[in-house]
Scaffold this active site. Sequence first.
Site, PDB file in Angstrom:
ATOM      1  N   ASP A  47      45.642  36.422  34.912  1.00 33.82           N
ATOM      2  CA  ASP A  47      45.168  36.357  33.529  1.00 33.82           C
ATOM      3  C   ASP A  47      45.704  37.541  32.725  1.00 33.82           C
ATOM      4  O   ASP A  47      45.355  38.687  32.990  1.00 33.82           O
ATOM      5  CB  ASP A  47      43.630  36.370  33.524  1.00 33.82           C
ATOM      6  CG  ASP A  47      43.060  36.279  32.117  1.00 33.82           C
ATOM      7  OD1 ASP A  47      42.718  35.168  31.689  1.00 33.82           O
ATOM      8  OD2 ASP A  47      42.952  37.328  31.439  1.00 33.82           O
ATOM      9  N   TYR A  52      47.683  42.576  25.783  1.00 27.31           N
ATOM     10  CA  TYR A  52      47.670  43.495  26.924  1.00 27.31           C
ATOM     11  C   TYR A  52      49.021  44.205  27.068  1.00 27.31           C
ATOM     12  O   TYR A  52      49.143  45.131  27.861  1.00 27.31           O
ATOM     13  CB  TYR A  52      47.369  42.761  28.243  1.00 27.31           C
ATOM     14  CG  TYR A  52      46.012  42.086  28.318  1.00 27.31           C
ATOM     15  CD1 TYR A  52      45.059  42.234  27.317  1.00 27.31           C
ATOM     16  CD2 TYR A  52      45.691  41.277  29.415  1.00 27.31           C
ATOM     17  CE1 TYR A  52      43.836  41.593  27.405  1.00 27.31           C
ATOM     18  CE2 TYR A  52      44.460  40.643  29.505  1.00 27.31           C
ATOM     19  CZ  TYR A  52      43.535  40.800  28.499  1.00 27.31           C
ATOM     20  OH  TYR A  52      42.323  40.162  28.588  1.00 27.31           O
ATOM     21  N   LYS A  77      47.073  34.763  26.129  1.00 31.70           N
ATOM     22  CA  LYS A  77      46.205  34.608  24.958  1.00 31.70           C
ATOM     23  C   LYS A  77      46.949  34.997  23.686  1.00 31.70           C
ATOM     24  O   LYS A  77      47.774  35.909  23.695  1.00 31.70           O
ATOM     25  CB  LYS A  77      44.957  35.487  25.104  1.00 31.70           C
ATOM     26  CG  LYS A  77      44.252  35.338  26.440  1.00 31.70           C
ATOM     27  CD  LYS A  77      43.053  36.279  26.575  1.00 31.70           C
ATOM     28  CE  LYS A  77      42.547  36.314  28.012  1.00 31.70           C
ATOM     29  NZ  LYS A  77      43.313  37.216  28.867  1.00 31.70           N
ATOM     30  N   HIS A 110      42.344  34.438  21.458  1.00 32.03           N
ATOM     31  CA  HIS A 110      41.786  35.656  22.052  1.00 32.03           C
ATOM     32  C   HIS A 110      40.516  36.129  21.342  1.00 32.03           C
ATOM     33  O   HIS A 110      39.559  36.566  21.980  1.00 32.03           O
ATOM     34  CB  HIS A 110      42.851  36.770  22.024  1.00 32.03           C
ATOM     35  CG  HIS A 110      42.612  37.866  22.995  1.00 32.03           C
ATOM     36  ND1 HIS A 110      43.625  38.643  23.515  1.00 32.03           N
ATOM     37  CD2 HIS A 110      41.481  38.351  23.565  1.00 32.03           C
ATOM     38  CE1 HIS A 110      43.123  39.542  24.353  1.00 32.03           C
ATOM     39  NE2 HIS A 110      41.821  39.389  24.384  1.00 32.03           N
ATOM     40  N   LEU A 189      32.022  42.342  36.870  1.00 30.44           N
ATOM     41  CA  LEU A 189      31.297  43.382  37.608  1.00 30.44           C
ATOM     42  C   LEU A 189      30.650  44.378  36.646  1.00 30.44           C
ATOM     43  O   LEU A 189      30.297  45.500  37.030  1.00 30.44           O
ATOM     44  CB  LEU A 189      32.244  44.102  38.578  1.00 30.44           C
ATOM     45  CG  LEU A 189      32.803  43.216  39.707  1.00 30.44           C
ATOM     46  CD1 LEU A 189      33.912  43.931  40.470  1.00 30.44           C
ATOM     47  CD2 LEU A 189      31.699  42.791  40.659  1.00 30.44           C
ATOM     48  N   LYS A 231      39.150  43.022  38.052  1.00 28.70           N
ATOM     49  CA  LYS A 231      40.398  43.764  37.905  1.00 28.70           C
ATOM     50  C   LYS A 231      40.381  45.015  38.775  1.00 28.70           C
ATOM     51  O   LYS A 231      39.383  45.725  38.810  1.00 28.70           O
ATOM     52  CB  LYS A 231      40.552  44.143  36.439  1.00 28.70           C
ATOM     53  CG  LYS A 231      41.896  44.734  36.095  1.00 28.70           C
ATOM     54  CD  LYS A 231      41.795  45.601  34.860  1.00 28.70           C
ATOM     55  CE  LYS A 231      41.857  47.045  35.257  1.00 28.70           C
ATOM     56  NZ  LYS A 231      41.303  47.989  34.338  1.00 28.70           N
ATOM     57  N   SER A 232      41.457  45.263  39.456  1.00 28.42           N
ATOM     58  CA  SER A 232      41.607  46.519  40.187  1.00 28.42           C
ATOM     59  C   SER A 232      43.091  46.784  40.380  1.00 28.42           C
ATOM     60  O   SER A 232      43.891  45.851  40.413  1.00 28.42           O
ATOM     61  CB  SER A 232      40.922  46.446  41.553  1.00 28.42           C
ATOM     62  OG  SER A 232      41.110  47.668  42.243  1.00 28.42           O
ATOM     63  N   VAL A 233      43.452  48.043  40.495  1.00 30.17           N
ATOM     64  CA  VAL A 233      44.846  48.359  40.819  1.00 30.17           C
ATOM     65  C   VAL A 233      44.948  48.834  42.273  1.00 30.17           C
ATOM     66  O   VAL A 233      46.017  49.180  42.742  1.00 30.17           O
ATOM     67  CB  VAL A 233      45.440  49.436  39.878  1.00 30.17           C
ATOM     68  CG1 VAL A 233      45.622  48.869  38.476  1.00 30.17           C
ATOM     69  CG2 VAL A 233      44.566  50.679  39.831  1.00 30.17           C
ATOM     70  N   ARG A 237      40.717  47.069  47.214  1.00 24.20           N
ATOM     71  CA  ARG A 237      39.689  46.458  46.365  1.00 24.20           C
ATOM     72  C   ARG A 237      40.123  45.064  45.905  1.00 24.20           C
ATOM     73  O   ARG A 237      39.303  44.142  45.838  1.00 24.20           O
ATOM     74  CB  ARG A 237      39.403  47.375  45.164  1.00 24.20           C
ATOM     75  CG  ARG A 237      38.323  46.889  44.205  1.00 24.20           C
ATOM     76  CD  ARG A 237      36.995  46.593  44.879  1.00 24.20           C
ATOM     77  NE  ARG A 237      36.423  47.714  45.595  1.00 24.20           N
ATOM     78  CZ  ARG A 237      35.751  48.710  45.049  1.00 24.20           C
ATOM     79  NH1 ARG A 237      35.551  48.753  43.751  1.00 24.20           N
ATOM     80  NH2 ARG A 237      35.247  49.668  45.799  1.00 24.20           N
ATOM     81  N   SER A 240      39.241  43.005  48.892  1.00 18.57           N
ATOM     82  CA  SER A 240      37.811  42.809  49.174  1.00 18.57           C
ATOM     83  C   SER A 240      37.124  41.963  48.097  1.00 18.57           C
ATOM     84  O   SER A 240      36.195  41.210  48.383  1.00 18.57           O
ATOM     85  CB  SER A 240      37.093  44.150  49.346  1.00 18.57           C
ATOM     86  OG  SER A 240      36.922  44.809  48.106  1.00 18.57           O
ATOM     87  N   ASN A 241      37.608  42.058  46.849  1.00 20.49           N
ATOM     88  CA  ASN A 241      37.016  41.257  45.772  1.00 20.49           C
ATOM     89  C   ASN A 241      37.078  39.762  46.073  1.00 20.49           C
ATOM     90  O   ASN A 241      36.223  38.999  45.617  1.00 20.49           O
ATOM     91  CB  ASN A 241      37.727  41.535  44.447  1.00 20.49           C
ATOM     92  CG  ASN A 241      37.254  42.812  43.790  1.00 20.49           C
ATOM     93  OD1 ASN A 241      36.180  43.328  44.099  1.00 20.49           O
ATOM     94  ND2 ASN A 241      38.054  43.339  42.874  1.00 20.49           N
TER      95      ASN A 241
END
Length: 288
Positions: A47, A52, A77, A110, A189, A231-233, A237, A240-241
């Site tokens: 996404d 962005y 978007k 958006h 989250l 979202k994670s970089v 994570r 695990s998400n």
Amino acid sequence: MMNIPKFKLNDGNEIPSMGFGVFQIPADGSTYRAVTDALKLGYRHIDTATAYFNEQEVGQAIKDSGIPRDQIWVTSKLWLQDYAYADAEKAIDASLTKLGLDYVDLYLIHQPYGKVNEAWQAMEEAQQAGKIRSIGVSNMTPKLWKKWVPNFKVTPAVNQVEFNPYYQQRALRDILADSHVALEAWAPLGQGNQDLFAEPILNALAKKYNKNVGQIILRYEHQLGVIIFPKSVHEARIKSNAEIFDFMLTIDEMDAIAKLDKGRGMHDPDAPGVEEMLLNAFDVHAND
């Protein structure tokens, strides 16, 4: 390899119920690395958005992954400075060019302000032309939904809004259910809200299922039929998400989490001044 279930949209297309969001990941190689990691781990839904400023890196990561195009769901978007009909037509093509794709799977309005009807008409036509598979909206409250959507020829397939256990969008979910519109969660989250992560019920369930609190939250949302993209970089994570499909919360546990709802979030699209603020937020064509 993770196997992420799909949800069927009201236009017949099937969307992976969990995706990877790239909001606020910079286009300095970070987006490319994060999307590459996500695809390697088995995510098949990315996404992004014009606003962005990282569509190009998303597209490059998809291309370099070697995964067949039809196996990856890509969302982008339209930013509100491009809602006038002719601008929207150009912006859709510009997104495709930056992504290096012949079509996107989902394209969203958006922010629901300004020349929304013109933007939507351009999106309906791009859908007919095969440039977009599904069209939807974002940040539409019940009030904004009632203002715009009755004038649309095509009913949106999704509405992407803020959603987490503290803000469960009950009134909106009732409206969307009538037209079988899927809800997509941004900030699923709660953007790492410490109070949320300290909630006793979530911690007790994490212990019971041998999961972390984030996984309990995401599982709850998944069972409600909400499409999520945490979202994670960080690769660990990101992995695990997505490890939420090997257990199931009971009806009583779902009810207990439902009681955490505070009925409001961090962002109120109906608040005075929000439209002006967003219209002047930044220029998506600054680097064109």
